[in-house]
Motif scaffolding. Structure first.
Motif, mmCIF file in Angstrom:
data_model
loop_
_atom_site.group_PDB
_atom_site.id
_atom_site.type_symbol
_atom_site.label_atom_id
_atom_site.label_comp_id
_atom_site.label_asym_id
_atom_site.label_seq_id
_atom_site.Cartn_x
_atom_site.Cartn_y
_atom_site.Cartn_z
ATOM 1 N N SER A 14 0.809 -1.223 0.000
ATOM 2 C CA SER A 14 0.000 0.000 0.000
ATOM 3 C C SER A 14 0.842 1.273 0.000
ATOM 4 O O SER A 14 0.307 2.378 0.084
ATOM 5 C CB SER A 14 -0.938 0.000 1.214
ATOM 6 N N LEU A 15 2.167 1.131 -0.090
ATOM 7 C CA LEU A 15 3.018 2.319 -0.143
ATOM 8 C C LEU A 15 2.702 3.156 -1.374
ATOM 9 O O LEU A 15 2.435 2.624 -2.451
ATOM 10 C CB LEU A 15 4.496 1.912 -0.183
ATOM 11 N N SER A 16 2.756 4.451 -1.199
ATOM 12 C CA SER A 16 2.512 5.338 -2.341
ATOM 13 C C SER A 16 3.734 5.389 -3.252
ATOM 14 O O SER A 16 4.852 5.068 -2.835
ATOM 15 C CB SER A 16 2.192 6.752 -1.855
ATOM 16 N N THR A 17 3.499 5.800 -4.485
ATOM 17 C CA THR A 17 4.602 5.942 -5.441
ATOM 18 C C THR A 17 5.630 6.943 -4.930
ATOM 19 O O THR A 17 6.840 6.745 -5.067
ATOM 20 C CB THR A 17 4.073 6.391 -6.803
ATOM 21 N N SER A 18 5.144 8.000 -4.307
ATOM 22 C CA SER A 18 6.060 9.029 -3.810
ATOM 23 C C SER A 18 6.917 8.507 -2.654
ATOM 24 O O SER A 18 8.096 8.867 -2.537
ATOM 25 C CB SER A 18 5.274 10.266 -3.355
ATOM 26 N N ASP A 19 6.334 7.657 -1.802
ATOM 27 C CA ASP A 19 7.112 7.072 -0.710
ATOM 28 C C ASP A 19 8.220 6.172 -1.259
ATOM 29 O O ASP A 19 9.374 6.238 -0.817
ATOM 30 C CB ASP A 19 6.205 6.256 0.210
ATOM 31 N N ARG A 20 7.877 5.341 -2.221
ATOM 32 C CA ARG A 20 8.871 4.446 -2.805
ATOM 33 C C ARG A 20 9.963 5.244 -3.509
ATOM 34 O O ARG A 20 11.146 4.904 -3.418
ATOM 35 C CB ARG A 20 8.215 3.470 -3.789
ATOM 36 N N VAL A 33 11.430 -2.629 -7.381
ATOM 37 C CA VAL A 33 10.024 -2.612 -6.980
ATOM 38 C C VAL A 33 9.270 -3.650 -7.803
ATOM 39 O O VAL A 33 9.365 -3.667 -9.032
ATOM 40 C CB VAL A 33 9.401 -1.213 -7.182
ATOM 41 N N LYS A 34 8.539 -4.492 -7.117
ATOM 42 C CA LYS A 34 7.754 -5.518 -7.793
ATOM 43 C C LYS A 34 6.802 -4.881 -8.808
ATOM 44 O O LYS A 34 6.087 -3.938 -8.495
ATOM 45 C CB LYS A 34 6.951 -6.316 -6.764
ATOM 46 N N GLY A 35 6.860 -5.391 -10.036
ATOM 47 C CA GLY A 35 5.978 -4.887 -11.082
ATOM 48 C C GLY A 35 6.510 -3.673 -11.818
ATOM 49 O O GLY A 35 5.906 -3.240 -12.796
ATOM 50 N N GLU A 36 7.648 -3.140 -11.367
ATOM 51 C CA GLU A 36 8.198 -1.935 -12.003
ATOM 52 C C GLU A 36 9.577 -2.179 -12.596
ATOM 53 O O GLU A 36 10.253 -1.234 -12.992
ATOM 54 C CB GLU A 36 8.262 -0.782 -10.993
ATOM 55 N N THR A 37 10.003 -3.419 -12.637
ATOM 56 C CA THR A 37 11.287 -3.757 -13.262
ATOM 57 C C THR A 37 11.068 -4.987 -14.132
ATOM 58 O O THR A 37 10.000 -5.604 -14.098
ATOM 59 C CB THR A 37 12.352 -4.037 -12.178
ATOM 60 N N GLU A 41 15.139 -9.396 -14.131
ATOM 61 C CA GLU A 41 15.896 -8.771 -13.051
ATOM 62 C C GLU A 41 15.246 -9.058 -11.706
ATOM 63 O O GLU A 41 15.933 -9.357 -10.725
ATOM 64 C CB GLU A 41 15.989 -7.255 -13.273
ATOM 65 N N TYR A 42 13.924 -8.986 -11.660
ATOM 66 C CA TYR A 42 13.208 -9.226 -10.411
ATOM 67 C C TYR A 42 13.402 -10.670 -9.932
ATOM 68 O O TYR A 42 13.694 -10.922 -8.766
ATOM 69 C CB TYR A 42 11.719 -8.925 -10.592
ATOM 70 N N ASP A 43 13.264 -11.622 -10.852
ATOM 71 C CA ASP A 43 13.410 -13.025 -10.487
ATOM 72 C C ASP A 43 14.816 -13.319 -9.956
ATOM 73 O O ASP A 43 14.990 -14.162 -9.070
ATOM 74 C CB ASP A 43 13.122 -13.927 -11.686
ATOM 75 N N GLU A 44 15.808 -12.634 -10.498
ATOM 76 C CA GLU A 44 17.179 -12.856 -10.059
ATOM 77 C C GLU A 44 17.383 -12.386 -8.619
ATOM 78 O O GLU A 44 18.055 -13.059 -7.833
ATOM 79 C CB GLU A 44 18.160 -12.128 -10.983
ATOM 80 N N GLN A 56 7.633 -13.300 -3.140
ATOM 81 C CA GLN A 56 7.466 -12.157 -4.045
ATOM 82 C C GLN A 56 7.562 -10.854 -3.256
ATOM 83 O O GLN A 56 6.555 -10.228 -2.914
ATOM 84 C CB GLN A 56 6.120 -12.260 -4.760
ATOM 85 N N ALA A 57 8.779 -10.437 -2.952
ATOM 86 C CA ALA A 57 8.984 -9.209 -2.176
ATOM 87 C C ALA A 57 8.505 -7.990 -2.953
ATOM 88 O O ALA A 57 8.758 -7.867 -4.154
ATOM 89 C CB ALA A 57 10.466 -9.058 -1.837
ATOM 90 N N ASN A 58 7.838 -7.085 -2.273
ATOM 91 C CA ASN A 58 7.398 -5.857 -2.931
ATOM 92 C C ASN A 58 8.542 -4.876 -3.142
ATOM 93 O O ASN A 58 8.529 -4.107 -4.104
ATOM 94 C CB ASN A 58 6.274 -5.197 -2.119
ATOM 95 N N LEU A 59 9.543 -4.930 -2.244
ATOM 96 C CA LEU A 59 10.706 -4.049 -2.362
ATOM 97 C C LEU A 59 11.976 -4.854 -2.098
ATOM 98 O O LEU A 59 12.032 -5.627 -1.140
ATOM 99 C CB LEU A 59 10.641 -2.908 -1.343
#
Length: 493
Positions: A14-20, A33-37, A41-44, A56-59
Motif C-alpha cells: 500500500s506504499l505510495s509511489t512518492s514514498d517508494r 520494486v515488484k511490477g516496475e522492473t 531482473e526481479y526473479d534474479e 514475491q517481495a514488494n521491495l
C-alpha cells in the motif's frame, strides 16, 4: 496495564509511489520494486538457494553502503514494513525472504586480508568462498561451513560449523569484530571492547539484533588438506553403522582435531542410496590414511578425492549439483557417544523407507551422521556467547531435496518425522539426545543452521534465552528482526 505486542508489520503493497521514490532517491544502490522492473531482473534478486522460500517481495533494496542500510531500516520503521536481511540467501527455512522489504547485501562484498595480523575482513554480503579464496592466496585459512557458497552472515551469527572446527572451534569463536546497523538505523561497532553485550548476542543469536554489514575474522596458516569419499555396497550398511561406534576412539580422537569424518546415505545420479564415509584431514595423505585405517579395512568399492587446496573441499559440493531438486528440508538432532547403533540403523531404515515410498520424488535426499570433532566447541562455556548448543556429540541430519512444489509440506513432514522417530526411540530406551536444562525444564538440542525453523526457541538458546530476551528489548523492542528463531519481547505498559 498488561503486556503489549510489537507493532503489526505489513508487506508494503500500500506504499505510495512518492514514498517508494523517496526511498529510491535516498540510496546509492538500487531499489527494485515488484511490477516496475523486468521480470528477469526481479526473479534474479528474489532467487534463493532453497526454492521453497522464494517470496514475491514488494521491495528489494540492493544496498551499497552502511548509509543505504540505515536509510532502509528507518524507512521500514516509519512504514511498519516486514523486513528480511539477505546475505547469501542460503537459509534452510527462509530467514532471508519476505513479501515486504528485503535488505539485500550482495553488493557489500569487499574483502581485505591482513596477512601479518592474520585477519580477514568481509562485507555482510560475502559468501564464504570470497573470504576463503582471498585468504588462501596469502597462505591463510578462515573458518566457515562445509559449502563455500553459503553467506558468511547467516552462517556466522548462527554459530558456524565447518571442516576446520576440530582445530579452531566455531565461526563465532574466530569472529573479532563487526559493524552493524541497529533497528534504530544507528551504525555501531561491536567487539569484545565495544558494545560487548551486542557482540555477545550476535554470536549465536542470528539476525535478531540488526544488519551486520562487515565481519572481521581471525585467520590461521593453512595448507593443502586431504579429502576423500569412500563408498560401500549396500550389503555393508550394518558394518558401516557398527563401525561408527569405533570411529570416535580409533579415528577421531587420534586425529587431534584434524580428522573430521562424516557418514552419509547418498544417492548418486541414476543409482540407489549407498553408504559412504567422507574423510577430511588437515594434513598429509599418509597420516590421514593411517589414522582412518578402519575405514579402508572395510574395503570400499570406490574412492574419490585426495590432497587438494582447502577451498576445493568447500567447493566440491558445487561440482556435485544437478538441475532441479533445488527445494530443501532438513532437521537435526544430537546423539551422545557411544552412538546407539540400533537407533541409528532404525533411523536410516525409516529414511530409506520414506524415500522409496515416494518413488523418484526424493531420490537425491541424504541421511547424514556428522562425526566431526566437537571437543574444542564443547570446551567453551555455554554463556561465553549466545550460541548454546556446545556439545561434543554426533549430529544426525535427515536432508530431503525435491523439485515439485506440491511436495513442500510432505518433505518437511518427512524430515521432522524421521528426527521425531529417532528421539522417541531413544526415549523408550531411556536414553537421550543431548538436552539443555533451564530450571526444571529440558530442551532437545540441535544445530540451528540446519533445521526446519519450527523448533522451540528454548532448544536454540537454552539457558542463554533470558539474557537474549533482555538484549532484544534493548536493541529491537519493536521486533523488526523476526525471521530467524525470533526472540519474543514481552513489554509491560
Amino acid at each position: 496495564m498488561g503486556s503489549t505486542g510489537p507493532t503489526p508489520r505489513n508487506d508494503g503493497s500500500s506504499l505510495s509511489t512518492s514514498d517508494r521514490q523517496a526511498l529510491a532517491d535516498s540510496l546509492q544502490g538500487n531499489l527494485i520494486v515488484k511490477g516496475e522492473t523486468s521480470r528477469e531482473e526481479y526473479d534474479e534478486v528474489i532467487k534463493r538457494w532453497n526454492e521453497v522460500y522464494i517470496k514475491q517481495a514488494n521491495l528489494v533494496a540492493l544496498v551499497e553502503s552502511d548509509a543505504d542500510v540505515s536509510q532502509c531500516v528507518k524507512f521500514a520503521a516509519k512504514h511498519n514494513l516486514d523486513v528480511a536481511i539477505r546475505g547469501g540467501g542460503h537459509s534452510y527455512h527462509g530467514a532471508s525472504s519476505t513479501e515486504g522489504m528485503v535488505i539485500d547485501l550482495r553488493k557489500l562484498n569487499r574483502v581485505t586480508v591482513d596477512k601479518s595480523a592474520k585477519r580477514v575482513t568481509g562485507g555482510g554480503g560475502c559468501i564464504a568462498m570470497d573470504l576463503e579464496k582471498a585468504a588462501e592466496a596469502e597462505g591463510l585459512g578462515v573458518l566457515f561451513g562445509a559449502v563455500n557458497e553459503t553467506g558468511i552472515g547467516g552462517l556466522t551469527t548462527g554459530g558456524g560449523i565447518g571442516w576446520l572446527t576440530g582445530e579452531h572451534g566455531l565461526a563465532i569463536d574466530n569472529l573479532l569484530s563487526t559493524r552493524m546497523v541497529l533497528a534504530s538505523g544507528e551504525v555501531v561497532n561491536a567487539s569484545t571492547n565495544e558494545n560487548t553485550d551486542l557482540f555477545w548476542a550476535i554470536r549465536g543469536g542470528g539476525s535478531n539484533f540488526g544488519v551486520v554489514t562487515e565481519f572481521e575474522f581471525r585467520a590461521f596458516e593453512q595448507g593443502p588438506v586431504f579429502f576423500q569419499m569412500l563408498s560401500y555396497p549396500m550389503e555393508k550398511l550394518k558394518e558401516c553403522v557398527e563401525l561408527l561406534r569405533r570411529l570416535r576412539p580409533e579415528v577421531v580422537e587420534p586425529g587431534q582435531g584434524k580428522m573430521q569424518p562424516m557418514f552419509a546415505m547418498i544417492a548418486p545420479p541414476s543409482l540407489p542410496h549407498t553408504p559412504a564415509f567422507m574423510i577430511f584431514y588437515d594434513g598429509p595423505e599418509e597420516e590421514a590414511k593411517k589414522i582412518a585405517k578402519p575405514l579402508y579395512d572395510l574395503e570400499p568399492i570406490n574412492t574419490m578425492g585426495g590432497m587438494m587446496p582447502y577451498t576445493a573441499v568447500t567447493g566440491i559440493f558445487k561440482m556435485m549439483e544437478m538441475k532441479g531438486f533445488d527445494r530443501w528440508a532438513s532437521s537435526s538432532l544430537h546423539l551422545t557417544y557411544p552412538i546407539d547403533t540400533e537407533v541409528l540403523l532404525a533411523g536410516i531404515d525409516k529414511f530409506l523407507e520414506r524415500v522409496k515410498h515416494h518413488g523418484d520424488a526424493f531420490k537425491h535426499s541424504s541421511f547424514i551422521v556428522d562425526l566431526r570433532d566437537y571437543r574444542k566447541v564443547a570446551s567453551v562455556p555455554t554463556d561465553t556467547t549466545a550460541y548454546a548448543n556446545r556439545y561434543d556429540a554426533a549430529v544426525v541430519v535427515p536432508d530431503f531435496r525435491w523439485d515439485d512444489a506440491k511436495l513442500d509440506q510432505t518433505a518437511r513432514r518427512e524430515t521432522t518425522g524421521i528426527a521425531a522417530f529417532m528421539k522417541e526411540m531413544l526415549k523408550d530406551k531411556d536414553k537421550r539426545t543431548r538436552v539443555q536444562h533451564d530450571g526444571e525444564r529440558e530442551f532437545e538440542s540441535f544445530y540451528p543452521n540446519v533445521s526446519s525453523g519450527t523448533e522451540k526457541i528454548e532448544s536454540v538458546y537454552g539457558s542463554n534465552l533470558p539474557r537474549l530476551r533482555d538484549l532484544k528489548a534493548k536493541y529491537d523492542p519493536d521486533m523488526m528482526w523476526n525471521k530467524w528463531f525470533s526472540l519474543t519481547v514481552y513489554m509491560s505498559g
